[in-house]
Design an enzyme around this catalytic site. Structure first.
Site, PDB file in Angstrom:
ATOM      1  N   HIS A  98      -4.669  -0.740   5.622  1.00 14.30           N
ATOM      2  CA  HIS A  98      -4.118  -0.003   6.782  1.00 14.30           C
ATOM      3  C   HIS A  98      -5.001  -0.121   8.029  1.00 14.30           C
ATOM      4  O   HIS A  98      -5.518   0.873   8.512  1.00 14.30           O
ATOM      5  CB  HIS A  98      -3.866   1.457   6.438  1.00 14.30           C
ATOM      6  CG  HIS A  98      -4.987   2.144   5.700  1.00 14.30           C
ATOM      7  ND1 HIS A  98      -6.271   2.202   6.175  1.00 14.30           N
ATOM      8  CD2 HIS A  98      -4.992   2.793   4.508  1.00 14.30           C
ATOM      9  CE1 HIS A  98      -7.009   2.885   5.324  1.00 14.30           C
ATOM     10  NE2 HIS A  98      -6.264   3.244   4.303  1.00 14.30           N
ATOM     11  N   LYS A 104      -9.554  -0.046  -5.692  1.00 16.21           N
ATOM     12  CA  LYS A 104      -9.539   0.568  -4.363  1.00 16.21           C
ATOM     13  C   LYS A 104     -10.824   1.349  -4.113  1.00 16.21           C
ATOM     14  O   LYS A 104     -11.168   2.249  -4.879  1.00 16.21           O
ATOM     15  CB  LYS A 104      -8.337   1.513  -4.239  1.00 16.21           C
ATOM     16  CG  LYS A 104      -8.281   2.314  -2.940  1.00 16.21           C
ATOM     17  CD  LYS A 104      -7.871   1.470  -1.750  1.00 16.21           C
ATOM     18  CE  LYS A 104      -7.836   2.273  -0.456  1.00 16.21           C
ATOM     19  NZ  LYS A 104      -6.724   3.242  -0.378  1.00 16.21           N
ATOM     20  N   ASP A 116       1.548   2.539   3.382  1.00 14.86           N
ATOM     21  CA  ASP A 116       0.680   3.710   3.201  1.00 14.86           C
ATOM     22  C   ASP A 116       1.532   4.973   3.235  1.00 14.86           C
ATOM     23  O   ASP A 116       1.045   6.058   3.580  1.00 14.86           O
ATOM     24  CB  ASP A 116      -0.414   3.769   4.281  1.00 14.86           C
ATOM     25  CG  ASP A 116      -1.520   4.755   3.927  1.00 14.86           C
ATOM     26  OD1 ASP A 116      -1.617   5.167   2.750  1.00 14.86           O
ATOM     27  OD2 ASP A 116      -2.280   5.151   4.844  1.00 14.86           O
ATOM     28  N   HIS A 133       3.851  14.477   1.751  1.00 16.49           N
ATOM     29  CA  HIS A 133       3.278  15.797   1.516  1.00 16.49           C
ATOM     30  C   HIS A 133       4.411  16.806   1.589  1.00 16.49           C
ATOM     31  O   HIS A 133       5.323  16.645   2.397  1.00 16.49           O
ATOM     32  CB  HIS A 133       2.233  16.148   2.575  1.00 16.49           C
ATOM     33  CG  HIS A 133       1.011  15.294   2.547  1.00 16.49           C
ATOM     34  ND1 HIS A 133      -0.005  15.480   1.630  1.00 16.49           N
ATOM     35  CD2 HIS A 133       0.644  14.247   3.309  1.00 16.49           C
ATOM     36  CE1 HIS A 133      -0.950  14.583   1.840  1.00 16.49           C
ATOM     37  NE2 HIS A 133      -0.585  13.819   2.847  1.00 16.49           N
ATOM     38  N   HIS A 157       0.871  -1.197   0.000  1.00 19.04           N
ATOM     39  CA  HIS A 157       0.000   0.000   0.000  1.00 19.04           C
ATOM     40  C   HIS A 157       0.895   1.230   0.000  1.00 19.04           C
ATOM     41  O   HIS A 157       1.509   1.558   1.016  1.00 19.04           O
ATOM     42  CB  HIS A 157      -0.905   0.012   1.237  1.00 19.04           C
ATOM     43  CG  HIS A 157      -1.910   1.118   1.240  1.00 19.04           C
ATOM     44  ND1 HIS A 157      -3.264   0.882   1.420  1.00 19.04           N
ATOM     45  CD2 HIS A 157      -1.795   2.459   1.071  1.00 19.04           C
ATOM     46  CE1 HIS A 157      -3.913   2.025   1.376  1.00 19.04           C
ATOM     47  NE2 HIS A 157      -3.042   3.006   1.174  1.00 19.04           N
ATOM     48  N   HIS A 179     -10.617   1.216   1.894  1.00 21.60           N
ATOM     49  CA  HIS A 179     -10.325   2.135   3.007  1.00 21.60           C
ATOM     50  C   HIS A 179     -11.526   2.033   3.932  1.00 21.60           C
ATOM     51  O   HIS A 179     -12.551   2.673   3.697  1.00 21.60           O
ATOM     52  CB  HIS A 179     -10.135   3.570   2.507  1.00 21.60           C
ATOM     53  CG  HIS A 179      -9.828   4.548   3.603  1.00 21.60           C
ATOM     54  ND1 HIS A 179      -8.678   5.305   3.637  1.00 21.60           N
ATOM     55  CD2 HIS A 179     -10.509   4.872   4.732  1.00 21.60           C
ATOM     56  CE1 HIS A 179      -8.672   6.056   4.724  1.00 21.60           C
ATOM     57  NE2 HIS A 179      -9.776   5.818   5.408  1.00 21.60           N
ATOM     58  N   ASN A 202      -5.588   7.286  -6.015  1.00 25.76           N
ATOM     59  CA  ASN A 202      -6.295   8.532  -5.680  1.00 25.76           C
ATOM     60  C   ASN A 202      -5.504   9.759  -6.111  1.00 25.76           C
ATOM     61  O   ASN A 202      -5.047  10.556  -5.293  1.00 25.76           O
ATOM     62  CB  ASN A 202      -6.603   8.594  -4.180  1.00 25.76           C
ATOM     63  CG  ASN A 202      -5.368   8.418  -3.315  1.00 25.76           C
ATOM     64  OD1 ASN A 202      -4.422   7.734  -3.678  1.00 25.76           O
ATOM     65  ND2 ASN A 202      -5.364   9.057  -2.161  1.00 25.76           N
ATOM     66  N   ALA A 208      -2.951  14.728   5.854  1.00 22.49           N
ATOM     67  CA  ALA A 208      -2.863  13.459   6.575  1.00 22.49           C
ATOM     68  C   ALA A 208      -1.946  12.499   5.842  1.00 22.49           C
ATOM     69  O   ALA A 208      -2.104  12.279   4.644  1.00 22.49           O
ATOM     70  CB  ALA A 208      -4.256  12.849   6.724  1.00 22.49           C
ATOM     71  N   ARG A 242       1.977   9.560  -5.758  1.00 26.28           N
ATOM     72  CA  ARG A 242       1.664  10.925  -6.199  1.00 26.28           C
ATOM     73  C   ARG A 242       1.971  11.121  -7.683  1.00 26.28           C
ATOM     74  O   ARG A 242       2.038  10.170  -8.441  1.00 26.28           O
ATOM     75  CB  ARG A 242       2.428  11.970  -5.352  1.00 26.28           C
ATOM     76  CG  ARG A 242       2.342  11.765  -3.855  1.00 26.28           C
ATOM     77  CD  ARG A 242       0.952  11.904  -3.315  1.00 26.28           C
ATOM     78  NE  ARG A 242       0.956  11.940  -1.853  1.00 26.28           N
ATOM     79  CZ  ARG A 242      -0.104  11.627  -1.102  1.00 26.28           C
ATOM     80  NH1 ARG A 242      -1.243  11.222  -1.671  1.00 26.28           N
ATOM     81  NH2 ARG A 242      -0.051  11.702   0.213  1.00 26.28           N
ATOM     82  N   HIS A 282       1.606   5.386  -1.747  1.00 26.30           N
ATOM     83  CA  HIS A 282       1.178   6.546  -2.547  1.00 26.30           C
ATOM     84  C   HIS A 282       2.396   7.130  -3.250  1.00 26.30           C
ATOM     85  O   HIS A 282       3.342   7.548  -2.597  1.00 26.30           O
ATOM     86  CB  HIS A 282       0.544   7.601  -1.643  1.00 26.30           C
ATOM     87  CG  HIS A 282      -0.729   7.152  -1.015  1.00 26.30           C
ATOM     88  ND1 HIS A 282      -1.953   7.346  -1.598  1.00 26.30           N
ATOM     89  CD2 HIS A 282      -0.959   6.483   0.146  1.00 26.30           C
ATOM     90  CE1 HIS A 282      -2.893   6.833  -0.831  1.00 26.30           C
ATOM     91  NE2 HIS A 282      -2.316   6.302   0.235  1.00 26.30           N
TER      92      HIS A 282
END
Lengths: 332, 332
Positions: B165, B94, B237, B241, B12, B131, B40, B253, B16, B14
């Site tokens: 998660h 997802k 996960d 950022h 899992h 999720h 996402n 988050a 970006r 991200h």
């Protein structure tokens, strides 16, 4: 539509020091008749000399407003002589139970070291103001501390114990258990839950201690406030921090509400058809519970929009840039 | 002291887009053999063309490292034709249950709109990654969602459902209830509780969703990970950022752990005398649960201090400026 409040008192307020003191003291003094000033300065106020010096700095800072600072002493073991010297200068002694732990027995054990002073305070009629949190899990700290309140209330039945800034249903329920226990509640804990702090985005401006809890806790607090429970007093715990300490490390705990408290409370009580109880909540309950003298200060609010500034000096208030339904019309 | 991990997978992650993708993808690709890439983006990846384009951007970004991006699709109602076209290109779809509410019946009701697609996915053997949070009180959202997992697992017994998660004891317990349910767990949820996020100072770098829960939850997650529960896979996960989105509004988050995950996990498993189970937790469980092919990538760690950078580019990692006990020695 107008509403007048006589002699509003803020029974828990942080005035800080120096420039911050000079910035924020007038913002409380403008609309409140008096307030209980917390002693957690650096260094803490734990002797008469420091206390009197801070009191004179406050009188200077409120700069002409009719405002009575009710002084408090930072708890430590005090001798009878020390307490005799200072008892008439303070409204109470504020305890931050550094020793208390998640295990409430241990908490009480720690507390027991302080019992000599508690006994003297009870004898002399000096109030004990308590930040009632253990060092447990953040959502359980106040709940766990109730057993320590229970122990103290029972062991010192003539000691007036104030549960400061309560945030849980358990604390509200505990209010009725002992004659000698009263409490204060903040503005934000009548309005927010943990969801407002971390449920969506993280909101450092709503981060305070004790942390906001669950919906059922907020409901219990709001219900007690709206009916002006006679043992519950308004204490904003208004706690300013420079903006960089709130946003650029997200660390400092405290919500700054002093300049908007009366407007928001009036709105909240009106919305809930309880406006007739606001006077007791922000004034008469305090006068009874702390034997205060009513001041001649009358604050008249009017139901006209008030745009909350984005900052007061370098402090961001609750509802910054928002619009409130009530404004201060006049203070006499 | 050395320890070698074969073919570690991050189930899992991200990645970006654009500069952020180019900055962080290599940090995962360096030590991981592959990862499940979340869809996402803005706009979300919900068609084959967008998916293939993103996949090629990822291959470019990992820049030579031997790393397999396991692609995912953002859940919506898909036609049979759409699913047939894409099923071999994805590891799963997802679901972010925007419709689910605190009332789990209502949650399921919302879910029911998606059942046509669930049925097709079950038919074609397409995995459902979820999720699993309702819109309830922040500390209850995952707990409340369990009833929706229960409903889905029962209604679609051949649909492989992944609880992403997980953060609660309830989710760990649920793992054993249905054949067709597995889960991922992050690094931070094995290490922190809500106390680390808001118990002392507010720590925006540990603010993630689902929020870290209670000590008993962390213990249940850690116990399941340390014994390499066969239905539990590591999924960091890891969610970068830019620093200004973490600190100067404290809002975003996500915890960035990709570059330190293996070092911290090795330390955690060693400390708990479970080093022999780490291989299953970060690789073999995933190979079995997702029918993956083992890669030839071998990561050797050595018990020598690793100083975590304060930032990777403009991203602050977990344990920034801290020292870890294990370092990456070599990757072959």
């Amino acid at each position: 539509m107008k509403h007048t409040i006589y002699s509003p008192f803020d029974m828990h307020i942080h005035f800080r020091q120096e420039e911050m003191l000079r910035l924020i003291a007038p913002l409380s003094a403008k609309t409140f008749a008096g307030g209980v000033i917390m002693p957690n300065l650096i260094p803490p106020i734990d002797n008469a000399e420091h206390l009197l010096q801070y009191q004179s700095e406050i009188y200077e800072a409120v700069n002409g407003y009719d405002f009575t600072p009710f002084m408090t002493l930072f708890f430590r073991s005090y001798s009878e002589r020390e307490l005799l010297e200072i008892k008439d200068k303070i409204i109470g002694i504020k305890l931050y139970p550094a020793g208390a732990t998640t295990n409430s027995d241990a908490g009480v054990k720690e507390m027991s070291k302080a019992e000599g002073t508690f006994a003297l305070m009870e004898e002399m009629g000096i109030r004990l103001l308590v930040h009632g949190e253990t060092h447990g899990f953040v959502m359980d700290r106040e709940k766990e501390f109730i057993s320590i309140y229970d122990y103290l209330a029972k062991k010192f039945p003539r000691l007036h114990i104030v549960m400061e800034h309560i945030t849980t249903k358990e604390a509200v329920d505990f209010l009725d258990r002992y004659e000698n226990v009263t409490a204060t509640v903040t503005l934000q804990h009548l309005l927010i839950t943990l969801d407002d702090v971390i449920g969506g985005y993280m909101n450092p401006h709503l981060f305070c201690k004790p942390i906001a809890k669950r919906y059922e806790d907020r409901e219990a607090l709001l219900e007690a406030a709206l009916k002006a429970h006679p043992k519950l007093c308004f204490g904003s715990d208004s706690a300013p921090h420079p903006i960089h300490k709130k946003e650029c490390c997200g660390c400092a705990a405290g919500v700054f509400t002093a300049p908007i408290a009366l407007q928001v409370l009036t709105d909240l009580f009106e919305k809930n058809n309880s406006l007739e109880n606001l006077q007791n909540f922000v004034s008469d309950n305090a006068i009874k519970n702390y034997s205060l003298t009513k001041s001649n200060k009358n604050v008249t609010l009017v139901k006209e929009p008030f745009k909350v500034p984005s900052q007061y000096g370098n402090v961001v208030p609750m509802y910054a840039d928002g619009e409130l339904n009530w404004s201060i019309l006049s203070v006499q």
